[in-house]
Design an enzyme around this catalytic site. Sequence first.
Site, PDB file in Angstrom:
ATOM      1  N   GLN A  96      -4.065  -4.657   7.312  1.00 38.44           N
ATOM      2  CA  GLN A  96      -5.119  -5.580   6.864  1.00 38.44           C
ATOM      3  C   GLN A  96      -5.157  -6.853   7.695  1.00 38.44           C
ATOM      4  O   GLN A  96      -6.179  -7.538   7.725  1.00 38.44           O
ATOM      5  CB  GLN A  96      -4.919  -5.950   5.386  1.00 38.44           C
ATOM      6  CG  GLN A  96      -5.151  -4.814   4.412  1.00 38.44           C
ATOM      7  CD  GLN A  96      -6.559  -4.277   4.455  1.00 38.44           C
ATOM      8  OE1 GLN A  96      -7.509  -4.949   4.857  1.00 38.44           O
ATOM      9  NE2 GLN A  96      -6.732  -3.040   4.048  1.00 38.44           N
TER      10      GLN A  96
ATOM     11  N   CYS B  96      -4.728   2.473  -3.564  1.00 35.46           N
ATOM     12  CA  CYS B  96      -3.454   2.954  -3.018  1.00 35.46           C
ATOM     13  C   CYS B  96      -2.336   1.944  -3.237  1.00 35.46           C
ATOM     14  O   CYS B  96      -1.444   1.807  -2.392  1.00 35.46           O
ATOM     15  CB  CYS B  96      -3.570   3.290  -1.531  1.00 35.46           C
ATOM     16  SG  CYS B  96      -4.746   4.577  -1.199  1.00 35.46           S
TER      17      CYS B  96
ATOM     18  N   LYS C  54      -9.845   0.103  10.806  1.00 39.16           N
ATOM     19  CA  LYS C  54     -10.138  -1.102  10.012  1.00 39.16           C
ATOM     20  C   LYS C  54     -10.462  -2.290  10.908  1.00 39.16           C
ATOM     21  O   LYS C  54     -10.781  -3.364  10.423  1.00 39.16           O
ATOM     22  CB  LYS C  54      -8.936  -1.469   9.138  1.00 39.16           C
ATOM     23  CG  LYS C  54      -8.602  -0.434   8.064  1.00 39.16           C
ATOM     24  CD  LYS C  54      -7.524  -0.976   7.154  1.00 39.16           C
ATOM     25  CE  LYS C  54      -6.749   0.101   6.436  1.00 39.16           C
ATOM     26  NZ  LYS C  54      -7.488   0.739   5.358  1.00 39.16           N
TER      27      LYS C  54
ATOM     28  N   HIS D 201       0.866  -1.170   0.000  1.00 38.44           N
ATOM     29  CA  HIS D 201       0.000   0.000   0.000  1.00 38.44           C
ATOM     30  C   HIS D 201       0.915   1.236   0.000  1.00 38.44           C
ATOM     31  O   HIS D 201       2.012   1.183   0.568  1.00 38.44           O
ATOM     32  CB  HIS D 201      -0.829  -0.052   1.287  1.00 38.44           C
ATOM     33  CG  HIS D 201      -1.885   0.996   1.415  1.00 38.44           C
ATOM     34  ND1 HIS D 201      -1.601   2.291   1.790  1.00 38.44           N
ATOM     35  CD2 HIS D 201      -3.217   0.944   1.251  1.00 38.44           C
ATOM     36  CE1 HIS D 201      -2.731   2.978   1.848  1.00 38.44           C
ATOM     37  NE2 HIS D 201      -3.728   2.195   1.521  1.00 38.44           N
TER      38      HIS D 201
ATOM     39  N   ASP E  97       3.615  -4.121   7.978  1.00 32.29           N
ATOM     40  CA  ASP E  97       2.367  -3.375   7.855  1.00 32.29           C
ATOM     41  C   ASP E  97       1.213  -4.348   8.070  1.00 32.29           C
ATOM     42  O   ASP E  97       0.865  -5.120   7.183  1.00 32.29           O
ATOM     43  CB  ASP E  97       2.289  -2.723   6.467  1.00 32.29           C
ATOM     44  CG  ASP E  97       0.949  -2.029   6.233  1.00 32.29           C
ATOM     45  OD1 ASP E  97       0.075  -2.089   7.125  1.00 32.29           O
ATOM     46  OD2 ASP E  97       0.778  -1.438   5.150  1.00 32.29           O
TER      47      ASP E  97
HETATM   48  C1  LIG Z   1      -2.089  -2.576   3.749  1.00 25.37           C
HETATM   49  C2  LIG Z   1      -2.462  -1.211   4.212  1.00 25.37           C
HETATM   50  N1  LIG Z   1      -1.547  -0.429   4.787  1.00 25.37           N
HETATM   51  C3  LIG Z   1      -1.843   0.802   5.228  1.00 25.37           C
HETATM   52  C4  LIG Z   1      -3.092   1.344   5.082  1.00 25.37           C
HETATM   53  C5  LIG Z   1      -3.352   2.739   5.573  1.00 25.37           C
HETATM   54  O1  LIG Z   1      -4.151   2.712   6.684  1.00 25.37           O
HETATM   55  P1  LIG Z   1      -4.617   4.048   7.419  1.00 25.37           P
HETATM   56  O2  LIG Z   1      -5.848   4.508   6.721  1.00 25.37           O
HETATM   57  O3  LIG Z   1      -4.923   3.601   8.817  1.00 25.37           O
HETATM   58  O4  LIG Z   1      -3.518   5.021   7.379  1.00 25.37           O
HETATM   59  C6  LIG Z   1      -4.076   0.568   4.477  1.00 25.37           C
HETATM   60  C7  LIG Z   1      -5.447   1.099   4.319  1.00 25.37           C
HETATM   61  O5  LIG Z   1      -5.939   1.515   3.339  1.00 25.37           O
HETATM   62  C8  LIG Z   1      -3.747  -0.728   4.019  1.00 25.37           C
HETATM   63  O6  LIG Z   1      -4.663  -1.483   3.412  1.00 25.37           O
END
Ligand SMILES: Cc1ncc(COP(=O)(O)O)c(C=O)c1O
Lengths: 141, 405
Positions: free
Chosen positions: B197, B359, B220, B117, B194
Amino acid sequence: MGVLEDLYQEALLLRYKSPKRRGTLPDATHTSGGKNPSCGDRVELFLKVNGDRIEAARFTGEGCAVSQASADLLAEAVEGKTIPEALELVRAFKAMVVEGKPPAPALGDLQILAGVAKLPSRVKCATLAWNALESALLGER
Amino acid sequence: MDPQVLRKDFPIFEAHPELVFLDSAASSQKPRAVLEALTRFYATRYANVHRGGYALSEAATEAYEDARKTLARFLGARDPREVVFVRNATEGVNLLAHALGGRVDPGDTILVTEMEHHANLVPWQQLAAHTGAQLKAVPVTEEGRLDLEAFDRLLAEGPKIVAFSHMSNVLGTVNPVAELAKKARAAGAVVVVDGAQAAPHLPLNVAELGADFYVTSGHKMLGPTGASALWGRLELWQELPPFLTGGGMIEEVTLEESRFAEPPARFEAGTPPFAEAVALAEAARYLENAGREAVFAHDQALVRRALAKLKEVPGLKLLGPEGPDRGGVVSFYFPGLHAHDLATFLAERGIAVRSGHHCAQPLHRKLGAPATTRASFYLYNTEDDVDRLAEALIEARRFFDAWIA
Ligand SMILES: Cc1ncc(COP(=O)(O)O)c(C=O)c1O
């Protein structure tokens, strides 16, 4: 279902699959681009302006049917128009898709995008090229 | 775990009984318990934390620190001081990219993957640009898994930082984090995972996972917006400089200089999102009560059902692997039909999905799909939701017949 049938007509399909004004203009006097970063839709406009008149218009880009067909229709519609006429067209187009006003007759083929007004999430697709046109003509390059 | 029963805990489905909500990977809906925890805290225990010498402020501070303990338990951390509250996953990665920046020199390598992402890519890109380091990416295979041989090869170059996602937000791939983390640490890298998810969906034990930092996203995982837990090894937190500076994170300040507080306070400058953290702890308890294994098994059952049905839709291309390493996300497209146009069709059927590049532009470029439509599942989704998606896609296939290449 009416909204979908209103928008996704044969005419839109043809514009999307077989655009009439896709391409660049090597002798463009004005260029301008627009992007919807959240979805990746992209449009670049090329205008050849002589005096007050837009002699030719082309676009390149990628994205959904609405953003790309809108750019193609725009390029076709502004060719031969003066700058004030083109800006008037921008106003008429936005009145139709943003405000949901009945399409002005001057919009011609652009009326195939009238259905966008009922799909708020797609308005930004339809207006992408038009915002680029405005900034090209108003000199914010 | 019965989603029909759980659904009753989520007021959004009362407000929108016909909604087929398949966008939890972007942000989840919230159970009543979380909403109530938030309002109850504001109504009965609210005052700024760590500041006032009065009972209400102490009660708020205690609730905030209890929330930290709950999140530590939820993540499998050995010590609550390992949990730093940040706004979201993006802020978590940015904090780490800044705090770890001093360890990166010109010519060093930072290793990410092609499936990241942007939140776990752009901050590392920026760090590389500022330090003169090189950013490299582990390729993704055609099935949508990480190329593990390439990972080994790239590790041999001795990257200073290795950052990768636990679960892909586009492919649904669950990466073999423990294996990757072990290798990367053995190669001398700081390992950042990260888990935006994964944390909402998978049983988790960061102490066993073997990474150095684990990023999560509170909104999430049934929590409110604005508070997320960022886990790191205590000994690393103790060594690292702060990201944001100001109030709340200092030990002593003179006009000339400041001494910073011990972690976690060192990384929580300013008034933290403590009410949201308290509600996030309620979300963590909700997931623990639902059963984290059960949640993941449910996601997997739904994604298996979805893959089986969606494969039957003529011309529909599906991304991501099949097997036990597949979480509850499915991205798809019809060649010739743009993802937005398809999403609009689904939206008109009351099905909430996301379209675009999610993204993850480099991943879409790699897979040759400029944009996809994504359905993602969570504990409140039912088999009926999956079936309605599949039926709508069959109808879309018919409706857009002339469009699809
Ligand atoms: C794999 C991953 N990393 C990071 C993010 C970013 O999350 P946040 O909206 O909490 O900054 C997302 C969400 O869209 C994601 O799916």
